[in-house]
Motif scaffolding. Structure first.
Motif, PDB file in Angstrom:
ATOM      1  N   MET A   1      44.397 -32.188  59.302  1.00 58.09           N
ATOM      2  CA  MET A   1      43.597 -33.210  58.663  1.00 58.09           C
ATOM      3  C   MET A   1      42.631 -32.589  57.665  1.00 58.09           C
ATOM      4  N   SER A   2      42.028 -31.449  57.985  1.00 57.24           N
ATOM      5  CA  SER A   2      41.066 -30.849  57.072  1.00 57.24           C
ATOM      6  C   SER A   2      41.737 -30.397  55.781  1.00 57.24           C
ATOM      7  N   MET A   3      43.018 -29.977  55.850  1.00 52.95           N
ATOM      8  CA  MET A   3      43.732 -29.588  54.628  1.00 52.95           C
ATOM      9  C   MET A   3      43.961 -30.797  53.733  1.00 52.95           C
ATOM     10  N   THR A   4      44.196 -31.942  54.320  1.00 53.02           N
ATOM     11  CA  THR A   4      44.408 -33.163  53.538  1.00 53.02           C
ATOM     12  C   THR A   4      43.117 -33.534  52.810  1.00 53.02           C
ATOM     13  N   VAL A   5      41.998 -33.472  53.506  1.00 52.33           N
ATOM     14  CA  VAL A   5      40.704 -33.786  52.898  1.00 52.33           C
ATOM     15  C   VAL A   5      40.397 -32.793  51.790  1.00 52.33           C
ATOM     16  N   THR A   6      40.653 -31.514  52.042  1.00 50.32           N
ATOM     17  CA  THR A   6      40.405 -30.486  51.035  1.00 50.32           C
ATOM     18  C   THR A   6      41.271 -30.714  49.798  1.00 50.32           C
ATOM     19  N   ARG A   7      42.528 -31.059  50.007  1.00 52.38           N
ATOM     20  CA  ARG A   7      43.423 -31.295  48.870  1.00 52.38           C
ATOM     21  C   ARG A   7      42.993 -32.521  48.076  1.00 52.38           C
ATOM     22  N   ILE A   8      42.578 -33.559  48.744  1.00 51.00           N
ATOM     23  CA  ILE A   8      42.133 -34.771  48.045  1.00 51.00           C
ATOM     24  C   ILE A   8      40.870 -34.474  47.236  1.00 51.00           C
ATOM     25  N   LEU A   9      39.945 -33.744  47.828  1.00 57.17           N
ATOM     26  CA  LEU A   9      38.723 -33.389  47.101  1.00 57.17           C
ATOM     27  C   LEU A   9      39.019 -32.483  45.927  1.00 57.17           C
ATOM     28  N   ALA A  10      39.966 -31.548  46.088  1.00 59.27           N
ATOM     29  CA  ALA A  10      40.323 -30.652  44.995  1.00 59.27           C
ATOM     30  C   ALA A  10      40.978 -31.409  43.853  1.00 59.27           C
ATOM     31  N   GLU A  11      41.839 -32.360  44.172  1.00 61.33           N
ATOM     32  CA  GLU A  11      42.478 -33.161  43.134  1.00 61.33           C
ATOM     33  C   GLU A  11      41.461 -34.036  42.416  1.00 61.33           C
ATOM     34  N   GLU A  12      40.524 -34.562  43.174  1.00 62.68           N
ATOM     35  CA  GLU A  12      39.499 -35.404  42.560  1.00 62.68           C
ATOM     36  C   GLU A  12      38.596 -34.580  41.644  1.00 62.68           C
ATOM     37  N   ALA A  13      38.265 -33.367  42.074  1.00 60.87           N
ATOM     38  CA  ALA A  13      37.412 -32.495  41.270  1.00 60.87           C
ATOM     39  C   ALA A  13      38.132 -32.068  39.994  1.00 60.87           C
ATOM     40  N   ALA A  14      39.425 -31.898  40.041  1.00 57.64           N
ATOM     41  CA  ALA A  14      40.180 -31.483  38.868  1.00 57.64           C
ATOM     42  C   ALA A  14      40.207 -32.567  37.809  1.00 57.64           C
TER      43      ALA A  14
END
Length: 74
Positions: A1-14
């Motif tokens: 679950m933490s990888m999913t949150v990290t990926r979503i935040l990274a995509e949003e930041a990009a």
């Protein structure tokens, strides 16, 4: 679950946009450095104002008790 949150935040930041155009960051930096240069320039000659006068062979080489000569120093 933490990888999913990290990926979503990274995509949003990009995909986030800068708060102002990129060239404006450079203008702000130049203005800030010009201001700091002005502050530095305002202190020019300050060290020379507080240099002890040289004793050109007069007296015993000791400082005068009233140095610097100023009307407020009696």
């Amino acid at each position: 679950m933490s990888m999913t949150v990290t990926r979503i935040l990274a995509e949003e930041a990009a995909h986030s946009e800068l708060p102002m155009p990129p060239w404006l960051f450079g203008v702000i930096a130049l203005v800030a450095f010009a201001f700091l240069l002005g502050v530095t320039w305002s202190f020019r000659g300050t060290a020379q104002k507080y240099v002890r006068p040289t004793d050109h062979g007069q007296g015993d080489g000791q400082d005068s008790p009233h140095w610097p000569e100023h009307p407020a120093h009696h």
